[in-house]
Write a protein that holds these residues in place. Sequence first.
Motif, PDB file in Angstrom:
ATOM      1  N   PRO A  82       0.825  -1.206   0.000  1.00 42.28           N
ATOM      2  CA  PRO A  82       0.000   0.000   0.000  1.00 42.28           C
ATOM      3  C   PRO A  82       0.864   1.262   0.000  1.00 42.28           C
ATOM      4  CG  PRO A  82      -0.546  -1.423   1.870  1.00 42.28           C
ATOM      5  CD  PRO A  82       0.667  -1.979   1.224  1.00 42.28           C
ATOM      6  N   TYR A  83       0.388   2.280  -0.711  1.00 43.43           N
ATOM      7  CA  TYR A  83       1.013   3.610  -0.718  1.00 43.43           C
ATOM      8  C   TYR A  83      -0.102   4.587  -0.389  1.00 43.43           C
ATOM      9  CZ  TYR A  83       4.673   6.940  -1.842  1.00 43.43           C
ATOM     10  OH  TYR A  83       5.658   7.892  -1.754  1.00 43.43           O
ATOM     11  N   LEU A  84      -0.001   5.213   0.774  1.00 45.05           N
ATOM     12  CA  LEU A  84      -1.060   6.075   1.296  1.00 45.05           C
ATOM     13  C   LEU A  84      -0.749   7.542   1.039  1.00 45.05           C
ATOM     14  CD1 LEU A  84      -1.420   4.263   4.734  1.00 45.05           C
ATOM     15  CD2 LEU A  84      -2.688   3.823   2.629  1.00 45.05           C
ATOM     16  N   SER A  85      -1.778   8.317   0.728  1.00 41.89           N
ATOM     17  CA  SER A  85      -1.637   9.759   0.526  1.00 41.89           C
ATOM     18  C   SER A  85      -2.243  10.501   1.708  1.00 41.89           C
ATOM     19  CB  SER A  85      -2.366  10.187  -0.752  1.00 41.89           C
ATOM     20  OG  SER A  85      -1.793   9.575  -1.866  1.00 41.89           O
ATOM     21  N   PHE A  86      -1.573  11.578   2.111  1.00 45.77           N
ATOM     22  CA  PHE A  86      -2.017  12.353   3.262  1.00 45.77           C
ATOM     23  C   PHE A  86      -2.081  13.837   2.915  1.00 45.77           C
ATOM     24  CE2 PHE A  86      -0.032   8.527   4.870  1.00 45.77           C
ATOM     25  CZ  PHE A  86      -0.985   8.062   5.761  1.00 45.77           C
ATOM     26  N   ASP A  87      -2.848  14.560   3.698  1.00 48.02           N
ATOM     27  CA  ASP A  87      -3.059  15.987   3.491  1.00 48.02           C
ATOM     28  C   ASP A  87      -2.231  16.802   4.476  1.00 48.02           C
ATOM     29  OD1 ASP A  87      -4.144  18.261   2.320  1.00 48.02           O
ATOM     30  OD2 ASP A  87      -5.904  18.262   3.619  1.00 48.02           O
ATOM     31  N   GLY A  88      -0.915  16.582   4.461  1.00 47.44           N
ATOM     32  CA  GLY A  88      -0.026  17.363   5.317  1.00 47.44           C
ATOM     33  C   GLY A  88       0.350  16.706   6.627  1.00 47.44           C
ATOM     34  N   ASN A  89      -0.195  15.526   6.931  1.00 46.97           N
ATOM     35  CA  ASN A  89       0.128  14.861   8.199  1.00 46.97           C
ATOM     36  C   ASN A  89       0.768  13.482   7.988  1.00 46.97           C
ATOM     37  OD1 ASN A  89      -2.185  13.578   7.326  1.00 46.97           O
ATOM     38  ND2 ASN A  89      -3.298  13.790   9.245  1.00 46.97           N
ATOM     39  N   ALA A  90       1.481  13.315   6.887  1.00 45.82           N
ATOM     40  CA  ALA A  90       2.127  12.022   6.604  1.00 45.82           C
ATOM     41  C   ALA A  90       3.148  11.658   7.673  1.00 45.82           C
ATOM     42  CB  ALA A  90       2.788  12.041   5.224  1.00 45.82           C
ATOM     43  N   ARG A  91       3.931  12.631   8.138  1.00 45.90           N
ATOM     44  CA  ARG A  91       4.935  12.333   9.178  1.00 45.90           C
ATOM     45  C   ARG A  91       4.247  11.757  10.418  1.00 45.90           C
ATOM     46  NH1 ARG A  91      10.056  13.874  10.096  1.00 45.90           N
ATOM     47  NH2 ARG A  91       9.944  15.478   8.479  1.00 45.90           N
TER      48      ARG A  91
END
Length: 144
Positions: free
Chosen positions: A7-16
């Motif tokens: 899986p490769y997940l996308s985040f809205d600025g909170n990936a860290r």
Amino acid sequence: MTTRLNPYLSFDGNARQAMEFYQRVFGGELSLGTFGEIGGELGDAPPGTEDKIMHAMLEVPGGLTLMGADNPPGVEHRPGNTMAVCLSGDDATALRGWWEGVSGDGGTVSVPLETQMWGDEFGMCVDRFGVMWMVNIAGPGNPA
């Protein structure tokens, strides 16, 4: 290297924050690269993204790999229900621990982890970052 699917997940600025959370849940080694670090090597990072995650990879012993990143400027973040990360197998202790990790601490359980009609323990939840998870623990006589 062998071919793998993960899986490769996308985040809205909170990936860290999300990837560090998953590291606490699953353990393993986490590598994080920001737009500033990686973009600096390739050219200029988009303004305002220098500290955002361009690529993260969590590698957990036993073969689990989870990748993710913050969306770059101009890419709309649209969480939805078209994808789930599924953890399955017969190591009930590990799977229950991971279930507790992703379903707790702000997660929402839609199907409690319990024995289902097909004989496996199964549960579904959405974690605090909006990622849908499924956990399936193989029942007696069922393949993992």
